[in-house]
Write an enzyme that holds these catalytic residues in place. Sequence first.
Site, mmCIF file in Angstrom:
data_model
loop_
_atom_site.group_PDB
_atom_site.id
_atom_site.type_symbol
_atom_site.label_atom_id
_atom_site.label_comp_id
_atom_site.label_asym_id
_atom_site.label_seq_id
_atom_site.Cartn_x
_atom_site.Cartn_y
_atom_site.Cartn_z
ATOM 1 C CD GLU A 1 -3.070 -0.774 2.269
ATOM 2 O OE1 GLU A 1 -2.979 0.226 3.008
ATOM 3 O OE2 GLU A 1 -3.938 -1.648 2.405
ATOM 4 C CG HIS A 2 -0.237 4.151 1.568
ATOM 5 N ND1 HIS A 2 -1.368 4.855 1.209
ATOM 6 C CD2 HIS A 2 -0.580 3.399 2.659
ATOM 7 C CE1 HIS A 2 -2.346 4.582 2.047
ATOM 8 N NE2 HIS A 2 -1.894 3.685 2.936
ATOM 9 N NE ARG A 3 4.178 4.697 -6.730
ATOM 10 C CZ ARG A 3 4.182 3.833 -7.755
ATOM 11 N NH1 ARG A 3 3.081 3.171 -8.040
ATOM 12 N NH2 ARG A 3 5.256 3.638 -8.480
ATOM 13 C CG LEU A 4 4.874 2.868 1.793
ATOM 14 C CD1 LEU A 4 4.374 2.915 3.224
ATOM 15 C CD2 LEU A 4 5.980 3.888 1.560
ATOM 16 C CG HIS A 5 5.995 -0.973 -4.317
ATOM 17 N ND1 HIS A 5 4.645 -1.174 -4.146
ATOM 18 C CD2 HIS A 5 6.118 0.016 -5.229
ATOM 19 C CE1 HIS A 5 3.975 -0.350 -4.938
ATOM 20 N NE2 HIS A 5 4.842 0.388 -5.599
#
Length: 192
Positions: free
Chosen positions: A169-173
Amino acid sequence: MEADPFQLFDQWFAQAREEEPSEPEAMALATSGVDGQPSVRMVLLKAHDLAGFVFYTHEQSAKGQDLAQNPRAALLFHWKSLSRQVRIEGATERVSDAEADAYFATRSRDAQLGAWASDQSRPLDSRETFERRVEEAKRRFEGQEVPRPKGWVGYRLIPQRMEFWTAREHRLHERRLFTRAGDGWSEGLLYP
């Protein structure tokens, strides 16, 4: 515990084969020739093991010519339904004729005939020309097995780097990087 990217790939690939709705073995293959111009296309993974990842093409295709000039390449598997990607980089080598023959024998007859009819990646004046060549190949091999055409070969990408990417989520890959280190692998993380 020793880093083993092949075991992780096997786990992810098994899950993709169960859950990915369309061709989980599809992978982007990036190559470049001596001019350094990158080129990318989708191919299918046909085998993999500790030696590497295997795909097939004609040696005179655009990718075959690139690999003859520069044997380094990259692969990308993107399994959207799983929110995962695997990036693989390394050198390529040709598979043995015996391995290519064995795989070619598993292809459908129409796919075998298509390999004979196609001048892969060469200009084609019309679809009718190609269809006529398929019919000619059917007549040529009627009543007999279709042999592998000369120049129709397999390549094995031997990984030097394997990155396993998981969407968060939230581009916190999450990005796990395995790099070949002698006979083994080192493992680390990358910022997203």
